[in-house]
Design an enzyme around this catalytic site. Structure first.
Site, short mmCIF file in Angstrom:
data_model
loop_
_atom_site.label_atom_id
_atom_site.label_comp_id
_atom_site.label_asym_id
_atom_site.label_seq_id
_atom_site.Cartn_x
_atom_site.Cartn_y
_atom_site.Cartn_z
N GLU A 308 0.83 -1.20 0.00
CA GLU A 308 0.00 0.00 0.00
C GLU A 308 0.87 1.25 0.00
O GLU A 308 0.52 2.26 -0.63
CB GLU A 308 -0.93 -0.02 1.21
CG GLU A 308 -1.99 -1.10 1.17
CD GLU A 308 -2.88 -0.99 -0.06
OE1 GLU A 308 -3.35 0.13 -0.37
OE2 GLU A 308 -3.09 -2.02 -0.73
N TRP A 311 1.73 1.65 -3.54
CA TRP A 311 0.64 2.25 -4.31
C TRP A 311 0.67 3.77 -4.15
O TRP A 311 0.49 4.52 -5.13
CB TRP A 311 -0.71 1.72 -3.84
CG TRP A 311 -1.21 0.49 -4.55
CD1 TRP A 311 -1.34 -0.74 -4.03
CD2 TRP A 311 -1.64 0.40 -5.91
NE1 TRP A 311 -1.82 -1.61 -4.97
CE2 TRP A 311 -2.02 -0.93 -6.14
CE3 TRP A 311 -1.73 1.32 -6.96
CZ2 TRP A 311 -2.50 -1.37 -7.37
CZ3 TRP A 311 -2.22 0.88 -8.19
CH2 TRP A 311 -2.59 -0.45 -8.39
N TRP A 339 -21.50 9.67 -20.72
CA TRP A 339 -22.03 9.61 -19.36
C TRP A 339 -23.49 10.07 -19.32
O TRP A 339 -23.89 11.00 -20.03
CB TRP A 339 -21.21 10.52 -18.45
CG TRP A 339 -19.77 10.19 -18.38
CD1 TRP A 339 -18.74 10.88 -18.95
CD2 TRP A 339 -19.17 9.06 -17.72
NE1 TRP A 339 -17.53 10.28 -18.68
CE2 TRP A 339 -17.76 9.15 -17.93
CE3 TRP A 339 -19.68 8.00 -16.98
CZ2 TRP A 339 -16.87 8.22 -17.42
CZ3 TRP A 339 -18.79 7.06 -16.47
CH2 TRP A 339 -17.41 7.18 -16.68
N ASN A 374 -11.14 2.35 3.01
CA ASN A 374 -10.70 2.20 1.62
C ASN A 374 -11.53 1.19 0.84
O ASN A 374 -11.80 1.39 -0.34
CB ASN A 374 -9.22 1.80 1.57
CG ASN A 374 -8.67 1.84 0.16
OD1 ASN A 374 -8.67 2.88 -0.48
ND2 ASN A 374 -8.23 0.70 -0.35
N TRP A 392 -16.59 9.97 -13.56
CA TRP A 392 -15.77 9.74 -12.38
C TRP A 392 -15.17 11.03 -11.83
O TRP A 392 -14.87 11.13 -10.63
CB TRP A 392 -14.67 8.73 -12.68
CG TRP A 392 -13.71 9.15 -13.76
CD1 TRP A 392 -13.82 8.89 -15.10
CD2 TRP A 392 -12.51 9.90 -13.60
NE1 TRP A 392 -12.76 9.43 -15.78
CE2 TRP A 392 -11.93 10.06 -14.89
CE3 TRP A 392 -11.85 10.45 -12.51
CZ2 TRP A 392 -10.74 10.74 -15.11
CZ3 TRP A 392 -10.66 11.15 -12.72
CH2 TRP A 392 -10.12 11.28 -13.99
N TRP A 415 -9.70 6.95 -8.27
CA TRP A 415 -10.90 7.10 -9.09
C TRP A 415 -10.68 6.58 -10.50
O TRP A 415 -11.57 5.95 -11.09
CB TRP A 415 -11.35 8.56 -9.11
CG TRP A 415 -12.24 8.85 -7.95
CD1 TRP A 415 -11.90 9.37 -6.74
CD2 TRP A 415 -13.64 8.58 -7.88
NE1 TRP A 415 -12.99 9.44 -5.91
CE2 TRP A 415 -14.08 8.97 -6.59
CE3 TRP A 415 -14.58 8.05 -8.76
CZ2 TRP A 415 -15.41 8.85 -6.17
CZ3 TRP A 415 -15.90 7.93 -8.35
CH2 TRP A 415 -16.30 8.31 -7.07
#
Length: 499
Positions: A308, A311, A339, A374, A392, A415
């Site tokens: 993590e 990341w 969209w 998360n 998004w 996202w």
């Protein structure tokens, strides 16, 4: 002869300990003054989260006292950094201004402008990396390109981190002591006049005084300040100090990190984002935990948490190398996605009124506390994009307007991962919110915590969202049918141009 006065400009590194830029400055001169600038443009921005401002102000309050204890002071100014920093440097006769680098495009542009203004007035500028274990210029593919996929990045990054650790490069540096503060009474008359004109703040303001009150401090698991970050890290990573190997949440991080009703995560995201904790301190705490782990499961959990951290760095490296990510999708075909962008649906999502209990519980947690687990972030993002078929970027902005740990690189990366528009080799990922609730909130504990009006509803119905009208009361019926919306989203996705 008195030592040269230096200024250290704080931004996302709100600590004295293990602050590389600050430590280098303190080594060069004891005549060091700290400064933080409240930028009115940032305070007026549409995506400023009250929770993040609260965390910042409370962290600054502690930091200011720590500067006093070290023998100097942390000055607070309000204004555009490009305007006020050169004026401050001139008023206090600072020969050098130093700071730690940032990856965000707007911050990098700001820093270039500030550096130019300072250098034009004859000041030296020194900058370096602090917020990353490995600087973005130092990780490249075999062909010399920046990484676009996490897996290969992780292997390279971990090798470099291990080598840096072995070489002592990651060893935390001590907080400076014995600093020499600025004697304002000894300033020359011209400098005195300049000083009087500075937009100095007499004390650290509250978030409310800055126009963004935050009422969720008691609910937020992220605690502001350097001392609190150190205490949270110790509680998370050092519970095995007794030798059992089972006392810390880190040893059960996998699968504990996926259970939103439990305190299975570190809650250090805001501290890392605003720099109350350094990534080196986090990494070394996890390495120390290996020495007390007593099971393969505990060792595996430590590895997952370190991934993590990787990341976090991957997303920062990505934003550094591809600043266009801040404005749109990494995959260009997503710029043409049709969209639906139903504004009432989006508002229902944002308020936690979609009729899907797991999604709504997560959004209520965010709205009340400034933080969201998360696992839930992934679920609500998938629901907005692939069930409600909303852009998004609407969700990305909504998160930044609420999150205490709102961070452009991590938020954008998360996202785009959820939307399938980013740097992800898996092209289409859709989470079923009912399935996710069943796996990770099987007793509906989390749902009942944040949706108390549904506490009486049967667990199976809370998980599925199929609640009888009489049981629902004022709680809304589901906005959409997941199965139908999933099929529709896949059809729209299939119509995108091929890369």
């Amino acid at each position: 002869m008195a030592p040269d006065r230096w200024l250290f400009w704080y931004r996302r590194d709100l600590r004295l300990g293990d602050n590389l830029g600050l430590a280098a400055a303190a080594t060069a001169t004891p005549a060091l003054t700290g400064v933080y600038v409240f930028d009115p443009e940032w305070l007026a921005s549409a995506d400023l989260a009250p929770a993040r401002l609260w965390f910042l102000c409370e962290s600054l309050r502690e930091l200011q006292q720590r500067w006093r204890d070290a023998g100097s002071e942390l000055l607070l100014l309000k204004g555009r950094p490009v305007d006020v920093l050169p004026r401050l440097a001139e008023a206090c006769g600072a020969a050098v201004v130093t700071w730690n680098r940032d990856v965000e495009p707007a911050a990098r542009q700001r820093d270039r402008q500030v550096a130019s203004a300072l250098q034009a007035s004859g000041r030296r500028v020194l900058v370096d990396w602090d917020q990353l274990l490995v600087p973005p210029e130092e990780i490249r593919t075999g062909s010399g390109e920046p990484y676009r996929v996490y897996g290969p990045f992780l292997r390279n990054w971990r090798g470099q981190v291990t080598a840096r650790d072995a070489a002592g490069v990651l060893t935390p540096v001590a907080a400076p002591q014995g600093l020499v503060g600025l004697d304002r009474a000894a300033l020359e008359p011209k400098a005195q006049a300049l000083w009087q004109e500075l937009p100095l703040l007499a004390a650290v303001p509250t978030a409310g005084e800055l126009g963004h009150p935050f009422d969720g401090a008691d609910l937020c698991p992220c605690r502001p300040g350097e001392r609190a970050a150190a205490a949270q890290l110790e509680a998370f990573a050092d519970g095995g100090a007794s030798g059992s190997g089972h006392g810390a949440a880190l040893f059960a991080y996998e699968p504990g990190r996926n259970i939103p009703s439990e305190a299975g995560t570190s809650a250090l995201s805001a501290a890392l984002s605003l720099g109350c904790l350094s990534p080196r301190q986090a990494w070394l705490a996890s390495e120390a935990a290996r020495l007390t782990a007593r099971s393969d499961e505990a060792l595996a959990s430590i590895t997952v948490w370190q991934q993590e951290l990787a990341w976090r760095e991957f997303y920062q490296h990505a934003l550094f190398h591809f600043p266009e990510l801040a404005d749109g999708p990494y995959r260009p075909q997503w710029r043409q996605f049709p969209w639906d962008n139903e504004r009432p649906w989006f508002e229902a999502w944002r308020q936690g009124l979609t009729g899907m209990p797991f999604v709504d519980a997560a959004m209520r947690q965010l709205n009340a506390s400034g933080w969201m687990h998360n696992r839930c972030r992934m679920v609500v993002a998938s629901f907005l994009v692939k069930d409600l078929i909303c852009d998004w970027r609407w969700g990305e902005t909504a998160f930044m307007q609420r999150l205490v740990d709102g961070d452009l690189a991590a938020n954008n990366g998360g996202w785009q991962w959820s939307a399938s528009s980013g740097m992800d080799p898996k092209p289409l990922r859709i989470f079923n919110p009912a399935t996710q609730a069943g796996r990770f909130d099987g007793e509906a504990t989390y749902i009942r915590t944040w949706l108390p009006e549904l506490a009486h509803v049967a667990t199976a119905d809370l998980i599925s969202g199929e609640i009888a009208p009489l049981e629902r009361g004022d709680y809304p019926a589901p906005l959409v049918d997941h199965r139908l919306q999933q099929a529709r989203f896949k059809a729209l996705y299939a119509g995108l141009p091929k890369p």
